[in-house]
Write a protein that holds these residues in place. Structure first.
Motif, short mmCIF file in Angstrom:
data_model
loop_
_atom_site.label_atom_id
_atom_site.label_comp_id
_atom_site.label_asym_id
_atom_site.label_seq_id
_atom_site.Cartn_x
_atom_site.Cartn_y
_atom_site.Cartn_z
N ASN B 36 0.83 -1.21 0.00
CA ASN B 36 0.00 0.00 0.00
C ASN B 36 0.87 1.26 0.00
OD1 ASN B 36 -2.44 1.41 0.10
ND2 ASN B 36 -2.36 1.54 2.33
N THR B 37 1.89 1.26 0.83
CA THR B 37 2.78 2.43 0.93
C THR B 37 3.53 2.63 -0.39
OG1 THR B 37 3.07 1.79 3.23
CG2 THR B 37 4.53 3.50 2.39
N PHE B 38 3.95 1.54 -0.97
CA PHE B 38 4.62 1.61 -2.27
C PHE B 38 3.70 2.22 -3.32
CE2 PHE B 38 4.76 -0.72 -6.37
CZ PHE B 38 5.89 -0.12 -6.91
N LEU B 39 2.44 1.78 -3.33
CA LEU B 39 1.50 2.30 -4.34
C LEU B 39 1.28 3.80 -4.16
CD1 LEU B 39 -1.12 -0.59 -4.54
CD2 LEU B 39 0.58 0.05 -6.26
N HIS B 40 1.18 4.24 -2.91
CA HIS B 40 1.02 5.68 -2.67
C HIS B 40 2.21 6.45 -3.24
CE1 HIS B 40 -2.33 4.74 0.05
NE2 HIS B 40 -2.69 5.98 -0.21
N ALA B 41 3.41 5.93 -3.01
CA ALA B 41 4.61 6.60 -3.53
C ALA B 41 4.60 6.59 -5.05
CB ALA B 41 5.86 5.91 -3.00
N LEU B 42 4.19 5.46 -5.62
CA LEU B 42 4.18 5.32 -7.07
C LEU B 42 3.23 6.35 -7.70
CD1 LEU B 42 5.24 3.38 -9.36
CD2 LEU B 42 3.05 2.21 -9.17
N VAL B 43 2.05 6.49 -7.10
CA VAL B 43 1.08 7.44 -7.63
C VAL B 43 1.63 8.86 -7.54
CG1 VAL B 43 -1.23 8.42 -7.29
CG2 VAL B 43 -0.87 5.94 -7.12
N LYS B 44 2.24 9.16 -6.38
CA LYS B 44 2.80 10.52 -6.21
C LYS B 44 3.95 10.79 -7.17
CE LYS B 44 1.66 11.77 -1.50
NZ LYS B 44 2.14 11.72 -0.12
N SER B 45 4.67 9.76 -7.55
CA SER B 45 5.85 9.96 -8.40
C SER B 45 5.48 10.45 -9.79
CB SER B 45 6.63 8.65 -8.52
OG SER B 45 5.93 7.76 -9.38
N LYS B 46 4.23 10.28 -10.17
CA LYS B 46 3.73 10.67 -11.49
C LYS B 46 4.45 9.93 -12.63
CE LYS B 46 1.16 14.53 -10.32
NZ LYS B 46 1.72 15.13 -9.11
N ILE B 47 5.09 8.84 -12.30
CA ILE B 47 5.73 8.02 -13.33
C ILE B 47 4.64 7.47 -14.24
CG2 ILE B 47 6.94 5.81 -13.67
CD1 ILE B 47 8.43 6.46 -11.04
#
Ligand code: SF4
Lengths: 386, 296
Positions: B36-47
């Motif tokens: 879950n934490t990884f997904l939040h970071a991924l979304v924020k990264s705008k990659i």
């Protein structure tokens, strides 16, 4: 990526088999090579390290052959034609991820320039002892495509062929060369790029929402989507359904693995290449491959001079094995002679196919040198005697 | 939102393969929070998610790749890093993330780990460290602390374990961080930073395996283990990494330990080729060298 050199060196060259193999790969569009130095395949790796970065490709020396094999799978999923080259000890390490490549249906080429084994064995001397390892060395049921070049020219031609078969059937393809073919230098003719047939990757035309990465076409081969193309593909080495999702039960295993086997088995006519010389009407046929098929030429000529009707059937494709052809042949000839630089690995398969209809005489050799032509001549003579 | 809706939707549904849920993880396991934490970071990264691949090996953590709606590769045991290396080098436009466990990445895959860090291949590697082999039933491994019980260390582990952050830094990783899965905010920031940074970036997540490691070492259930993280975590970004080893005393030094610049494998490759080659018979002509320099 930069392209400052020509990938296809059109013209006549005097080069060794390993270098011809590397040039064949480049001509086939290979743009990724991962390898680890090992005699007698090192020259393939060295040539790729020199050529690839200047033709828009990537060469990387990995930490071992395990990594090399799986790196080429990754590169293939990124859309690049990819290859690795090794010999016995490295081939053993590659078995794990050759299996993954088969399971996740990844086009790529694995070259084994065979040397004498087991273990470290004879690093600089010839052998053909990995033929059964190619067929059975990775765990679980699988079918494999393996080609056996007999000359530097064929190192070039069959490497291209291997790439095309790997794309056509979405599977790793083996070039099972040997030390002599890898190290001998001969004339190698490289055609112009437009004369080189390239089988393109079979890509899906489906929209991402509808795409099933393991739904086969009528050839039993599923069209591919590469990474980064918006398909959100799911790829696993676990037994999987057409979606690529793991399903751990006997029914899915039966369906998936049967198709993986059948896509090679049922397409064998499209895959198998044989070279036959005076086989019709022969009393004895020599069945061989790689350098041993070349060693057989002289004793065959000698036997013919002495009045024996001898043919040569060269297995350019060893796997899948040309079972039907050998079965038919066994009904017509008295004996089949099988010289090879191992203890009769392919001879056993020939014997199974001959099913008692013809005598099968193995001409084994422990490796380290090629057969003395006299040994093969003696076997041919023995074959006609009884 | 009604209660029913809360139960039906997850804020990260858009990035999960819903048709693969429920996941296989035990209740109380830390892996759900890691994901879950990884997904939040991924979304924020705008990659660009269409150009992002996630690669796992084998194990409980190895299942992560299969739950995320990216190009997912569930490879062989220990081999996600070399697979990812091939993927990334063959198409540098891809963002490639490796998400796997300590046994996978550091034991059977240890050689690949140190070499990819040494080469500075442009990969983000997230390693969930639960000190044990979960999938196969709680055996000991190269991260199991000394004296810890496991299915294969019935008398207590006596082998010296790896300190992953120290190993990553020593091997050449350009970014090294360690957090527990409890510290979701700092962990998310770290993953975000790792995703946006070029080169071999490494985030170690300390996470509970209550079913096996916790039970065998009488550490309580998942909640108890996480509460202990809260008590025992020490944030020290500047720690000398050799002093940041993890033992049975439960003390966990966390932080963003390393954040340096070093050219990546691809950058070095082209930069190197562009230079005059004194040992080569034919040097690369000047104009062509310029092209290469431009590329590098
Ligand atoms: S075995 Fe341990 S690591 Fe695996 S899912 Fe269960 S709690 Fe998590």
């Amino acid at each position: 990526m930069l392209e400052v050199e020509k990938p296809v060196l059109t013209g006549s060259h005097f080069m060794n088999g390993d270098n011809a193999c590397a040039e064949g790969a480049l001509a086939a569009g290979c743009r990724f090579f991962a390898g680890y130095p090992i005699t007698p395949a090192t020259e393939v790796t060295e040539r790729m390290s020199e050529r690839l970065p200047l033709v828009g490709g990537v060469y990387i020396q990995m930490e071992d052959e395990i990594a090399s094999m799986i790196a080429i799978l990754g590169a293939s999923w990124a859309g690049k034609r990819s290859m690795t080259a090794t010999s016995g000890p490295g081939f053993s390490l590659m078995m794990e991820n050759m299996g993954l490549g088969i399971m996740i249906e990844t086009p790529c080429v694995l070259v084994n320039v065979q040397r004498g084994g087991p273990s470290t064995g004879l690093p600089t001397l010839v052998g053909q002892g990995d033929m059964m390892q190619a067929r059975w060395g990775s765990h679980g049921p699988y079918e494999i495509i393996a080609l056996c070049p007999s000359s530097p020219q064929e190192m070039f031609d069959l490497t291209i062929k291997a790439f095309n078969l790997s794309e056509e059937f979405r599977t790793p393809v083996l070039v099972m060369a040997d030390e002599v073919v890898g190290h001998m230098s001969e004339k190698v003719v490289i055609p112009s790029p437009e004369k080189i047939k390239i089988h393109p990757r079979l890509k899906t035309k489906e929209k991402p929402e509808k795409y099933l990465p393991f739904k086969p076409n009528k050839n039993l081969v599923p069209p591919m989507a590469n990474a980064g193309e918006g398909y959100h593909i799911h790829i696993t080495g676990l037994t999987h359904d057409e979606k690529g999702y793991p399903v751990i039960n006997a029914k899915t295993q039966q369906k998936l693995v049967k198709r993986l086997l059948d896509k090679i088995r049922l397409n064998r006519d499209k895959i198998i290449i044989l070279e036959e010389d005076n086989v019709e009407g022969a009393d004895v046929v020599v069945v061989s491959y790689g350098i041993s098929a070349r060693t057989a030429v002289l004793p065959i000529q000698q036997a013919r001079k002495e009045g024996t009707k001898v043919g040569l059937l060269r297995l350019v494709t060893v796997w899948p094995f040309p079972e039907e052809r050998i079965k038919a042949l066994a009904k017509k000839v008295k004996a089949i002679v099988v010289p090879e630089l191992n203890q009769g690995q392919i001879s056993l398969v020939v014997e199974r196919c001959a099913a008692g209809n013809a005598k099968v005489i193995s001409v084994p050799h422990m490796g380290g040198e090629t057969h003395d032509p006299k040994e093969i001549l003696a076997a041919i003579k023995q074959a006609v005697k009884k | 939102m009604t209660e029913e809706q809360i139960a039906l939707n997850h804020p990260m549904d858009a990035y999960l393969r819903e048709d693969r849920i429920p996941h296989i993880w035990c209740s109380g396991c830390g892996l759900g929070t890691c994901l879950n934490t990884f997904l939040h970071a991924l979304v924020k990264s705008k990659i660009d998610m269409k150009k992002t691949s996630i690669v796992s090996g084998i194990g409980c953590t190895g299942r992560v790749a299969g739950y995320v709606k990216l190009d997912s590769f569930h490879t062989t045991h220990g081999r996600p890093i070399p697979f990812a290396t091939g993927l990334k080098l063959a198409n540098p436009k891809l963002k490639v993330i490796v998400f796997s466990g300590d046994g996978d990445l550091i034991s059977i895959g240890g050689n690949h780990f140190i070499h990819a860090a040494r080469r500075n291949v442009d990969l983000t590697v997230i390693c969930v460290n639960n000190f044990t082999y979960g999938m196969t039933g709680g055996q000991g491994g190269p991260t199991t602390p000394i004296t810890a019980r496991s299915a294969t260390t019935p008398f207590g582990n006596f082998e010296f374990p790896f300190n992953l952050a120290y190993l990553a830094a020593g091997s050449g990783a350009v970014y090294v961080a360690r957090w527990t899965m409890l510290d979701v905010r700092r962990l998310e920031n770290s993953i975000l930073h790792a995703l946006n940074k070029k080169g071999f970036t490494f985030v170690e997540i300390i996470s509970p395996c209550p079913t096996l490691y916790g039970r065998m070492n009488k550490l309580g259930n998942g909640l108890k283990m996480i509460k202990d993280y809260q008590k025992n975590t020490i944030i020290n970004h500047k720690v000398d990494l050799k002093d940041a080893a993890l033992g049975m005393d439960g003390k966990i030094v966390v932080g963003n330990f390393v954040d340096i610049q070093r050219p990546t494998f691809t950058e070095v490759l082209y930069d190197h080729i562009a230079k005059p080659q004194p040992n080569k018979k034919e040097d690369i002509p000047k104009e062509e060298r310029k092209k290469i320099e431009h590329h590098a």
